[in-house]
Design a protein around this motif. Structure first.
Motif, short mmCIF file in Angstrom:
data_model
loop_
_atom_site.label_atom_id
_atom_site.label_comp_id
_atom_site.label_asym_id
_atom_site.label_seq_id
_atom_site.Cartn_x
_atom_site.Cartn_y
_atom_site.Cartn_z
N LEU A 11 0.82 -1.21 0.00
CA LEU A 11 0.00 0.00 0.00
C LEU A 11 0.86 1.26 0.00
O LEU A 11 0.53 2.24 -0.67
CB LEU A 11 -0.95 -0.01 1.20
CG LEU A 11 -2.06 -1.05 1.14
CD1 LEU A 11 -2.87 -1.03 2.42
CD2 LEU A 11 -2.96 -0.82 -0.06
N ASP A 12 1.96 1.23 0.73
CA ASP A 12 2.88 2.37 0.75
C ASP A 12 3.45 2.62 -0.65
O ASP A 12 3.46 3.75 -1.13
CB ASP A 12 4.00 2.10 1.75
CG ASP A 12 5.03 3.21 1.77
OD1 ASP A 12 4.62 4.38 1.88
OD2 ASP A 12 6.24 2.91 1.65
N LEU A 15 0.76 3.92 -3.01
CA LEU A 15 0.47 5.33 -2.75
C LEU A 15 1.53 6.23 -3.39
O LEU A 15 1.20 7.23 -4.02
CB LEU A 15 0.39 5.59 -1.25
CG LEU A 15 0.09 7.03 -0.84
CD1 LEU A 15 -1.30 7.42 -1.31
CD2 LEU A 15 0.20 7.21 0.65
N LEU A 16 2.79 5.83 -3.26
CA LEU A 16 3.87 6.63 -3.85
C LEU A 16 3.81 6.61 -5.38
O LEU A 16 4.08 7.62 -6.02
CB LEU A 16 5.23 6.10 -3.38
CG LEU A 16 5.58 6.37 -1.93
CD1 LEU A 16 6.87 5.67 -1.56
CD2 LEU A 16 5.70 7.85 -1.66
N SER A 19 0.21 8.40 -6.67
CA SER A 19 0.00 9.81 -6.35
C SER A 19 0.19 10.74 -7.55
O SER A 19 -0.65 11.62 -7.79
CB SER A 19 0.90 10.25 -5.21
OG SER A 19 0.58 9.56 -4.04
#
Length: 121
Positions: A11-12, A15-16, A19
């Motif tokens: 998920l991290d 997200l990066l 974005s």
């Protein structure tokens, strides 16, 4: 690595990676950039996010691939030391045994980044 840690890492990364794509879509929605620009900006990031997601879930936990495999003790295991398994160096513990440097070991378990080994028979 537990599935929860894998999910949080995924998920991290998503997200990066996603974005910039979301930002490009928002800029398009407000009429600040044309659609083709938003698509050109978004495409590489979305492809990268999909690639990382597939790779993370297809790849099994690394340590478990070595269970049952053989290695060589780099230093004396009395009861702990370093072994080389599959070209990688691991911290190792020899339960209820002692292994000299250069001797063959078999991996019985991998737990918390430590290989539990026994001498080859």
């Amino acid at each position: 690595m537990s599935r929860l840690v894998t999910l949080v890492a995924l998920l991290d990364d998503l997200l990066l990676f996603v974005s910039p794509a979301v930002l490009a879509c928002v800029l398009y929605a407000f009429g600040l950039i044309p659609l083709w620009t938003a698509a050109v900006i978004s495409a590489p990031f979305i492809v990268l996010a999909v690639y990382v997601g597939v790779k993370v879930f297809k790849e099994g936990p690394r340590g478990f691939a070595y269970v049952g495999g053989r290695g060589v003790a780099v230093e004396d295991l009395r009861p702990s030391g370093v072994v080389k398994i599959g070209g990688e160096y691991w911290r190792a513990i020899c339960r209820d045994c002692a292994v000299g440097a250069g001797e063959c070991v078999v991996v019985e378990e991998v737990k918390d980044g430590v290989a539990y080994v026994r001498p080859c028979r």
